[in-house]
Every structure is written in C-alpha cells, then in structure tokens.
Design an enzyme around this catalytic site. Sequence first.
Site, mmCIF file in Angstrom:
data_model
loop_
_atom_site.group_PDB
_atom_site.id
_atom_site.type_symbol
_atom_site.label_atom_id
_atom_site.label_comp_id
_atom_site.label_asym_id
_atom_site.label_seq_id
_atom_site.Cartn_x
_atom_site.Cartn_y
_atom_site.Cartn_z
ATOM 1 N N LYS A 110 0.248 -1.093 -2.651
ATOM 2 C CA LYS A 110 1.515 -0.242 -1.970
ATOM 3 C C LYS A 110 1.209 1.217 -2.001
ATOM 4 O O LYS A 110 0.970 1.803 -3.183
ATOM 5 C CB LYS A 110 2.720 -0.607 -2.649
ATOM 6 C CG LYS A 110 3.172 -2.214 -2.345
ATOM 7 C CD LYS A 110 4.245 -2.371 -3.289
ATOM 8 C CE LYS A 110 5.553 -2.311 -2.682
ATOM 9 N NZ LYS A 110 6.869 -2.687 -3.407
ATOM 10 N N LEU A 111 1.394 1.788 -0.799
ATOM 11 C CA LEU A 111 1.335 3.391 -0.616
ATOM 12 C C LEU A 111 2.732 3.664 -0.079
ATOM 13 O O LEU A 111 3.416 3.135 0.734
ATOM 14 C CB LEU A 111 0.293 3.698 0.363
ATOM 15 C CG LEU A 111 -0.975 3.102 -0.205
ATOM 16 C CD1 LEU A 111 -2.251 3.146 0.949
ATOM 17 C CD2 LEU A 111 -1.681 3.948 -1.430
#
Length: 295
Positions: A110-111
């Site tokens: 997740k970014l």
Amino acid sequence: AIDEYKPLDATTNPSLILAAAQMPAYQKLVDDAVAYGKKLGGSEEEQIKNASDKLFVLFGAEILKRIPGRVSTEVDARLSFDKEGMIQRARRLIDLYKEAGVGKDRILIKLSSTWEGIQAGRVLEAEHGIHCNMTLLFSFAQAVACAEAGVTLISPFVGRILDWYVANGDKKTYEPSEDPGVKSVTKIYNYYKKFGYKTIVMGASFRNTGQIKALTGCDYLTISPKLLAELSKEHVKLTPTLSVKEAQACDLEKIHLDEKAFRWHHNEDQMAVEKLSDGIRRFAADAVKLERMLK
C-alpha cells in the site's frame, strides 16, 4: 473476524496495526518483532524501524494463514513524498515476507496516492513485479494517474469523502445514490471500465451499509467486520448497481495527466487535498506511536 466472514483478501494499515499491537492476544508478535530488531542491531532508530517493518509482516503472515487471497501491507506514510524511499521500503517488506516464506504474488504493497507514491507504484509494478494497492485516494485525478501508472489495485475512499462533505457543507445526510463518496467511486469504476484499464477498483472506508449496497458490482470492496455483521442480518437480494456494460455506455472522456496536470486537477478538489494530507498525517502519527511502543 476473518475466520468468521472468510473474505478473499484482507488489508492492514498503520492505525489497525497499532490497535492490534496493544491487544494481549498479539503480544507474541510484538515480542518477536522487537527480538528481530535487536538481532539486526545498528542504532536504536534502525532497530525500531526494522522491528516496525517486521511487525507489519508478522501480522500480514498471520492473516495469510486464514485467507486464500492477498494481504495489503502499508509503506510508512512519512515517505509519502519520497518516491525512492517508498520503492526501497516496499522492496524491504517483500524481502521480509520472502524470509517468512510468503511469495510476492500474495502481497499488495500500500502506497499513498501522492504523485510520488503513484510513480513509485509504476516502478514497483513494471521493474520489480511487486503488486501495489494505492490508498488514500480521494480525487478523480489520483484515479486517472493510478490507471496510467498500471498499478494492480486502487482503494478509493467512500466514508472519508462523506465525512468531509458533512463537516464542510449544510447537508448532513445523503441518500446512498447521492452520497458524494459513492458518486466518486462510481465515476472511477465507470472510467476504468470504459477505457479498459486492468487496475482493480476496491471501494474502501465505509460508514454504513447503504454505501456498500450502492456500490454492488464494484470489482472489490473492503468492509469492516462491524458492517459485515450488519449486512449478514439482512436478507435482501442485491442487484449490481455498477456494471461494465453500463460503464462502457457512459459519456466520460479519456484524459492524460502528466505531473503538472495531475497537481492542478487534484488541487482543484478541495476535499481531496484536505483528506489526502489529513490521512497521511494520521497514519504518520500512528506510525510514531507504534515506534514509541516498540521503543
């Protein structure tokens, strides 16, 4: 909750990990992470960083024992404007999963959906075969840039968009079909399907079951145990409100966003600007709290 509802995938974030790390049931994971940080040595700061990464991976590995699909693990929100830093941290998390016997096909990194985060996602997908989940996504500009970057999955937020409109407008309640968060995800889904983007749309951050039902037919939805419990008590037939066929018939125009155009279009959406920065600050604050606890 995972054992009870048997989801395909599951997601974590710094706030959820912080909450879980304080529960007695998960004390062993915290102890193992601390031992790992000490074993690698280095400065206290390095030990804490390594222990923190390890803790995220230990939670992810536990979740993967209970689901058939993928788990999402978040890169430190304090790197949200550091493209190279995010790439390095993502690769480090994947290496830690590999050490734990988990292949990268079962992980979504997740970014934050900043310009830098989206470009980090582009590199991770194309050059390293690492699947990314772009989170804290509030604007149409963010969604377009993610599609163009070829990331695996996006998590457009529904509830947090509603929160902003309730806090900043005169209207305090919305019908599900008029809910600004629902409308945002609907537009993104339609755009992706109309123009054949492969990126998965996973609606996230729900405040009520009405929002969930209004997005029936979306590729994926990530739903909390509390709302799953409410849904399980209802016995109504749901007809999909989103469909590829309808999306292909809608009148959206294809747009291309370079960095300048992205920053402008995103900046034009006050809600998205405020919620993105607020989300980054909150996740960063929880990362700091987690580090203090490990220290």
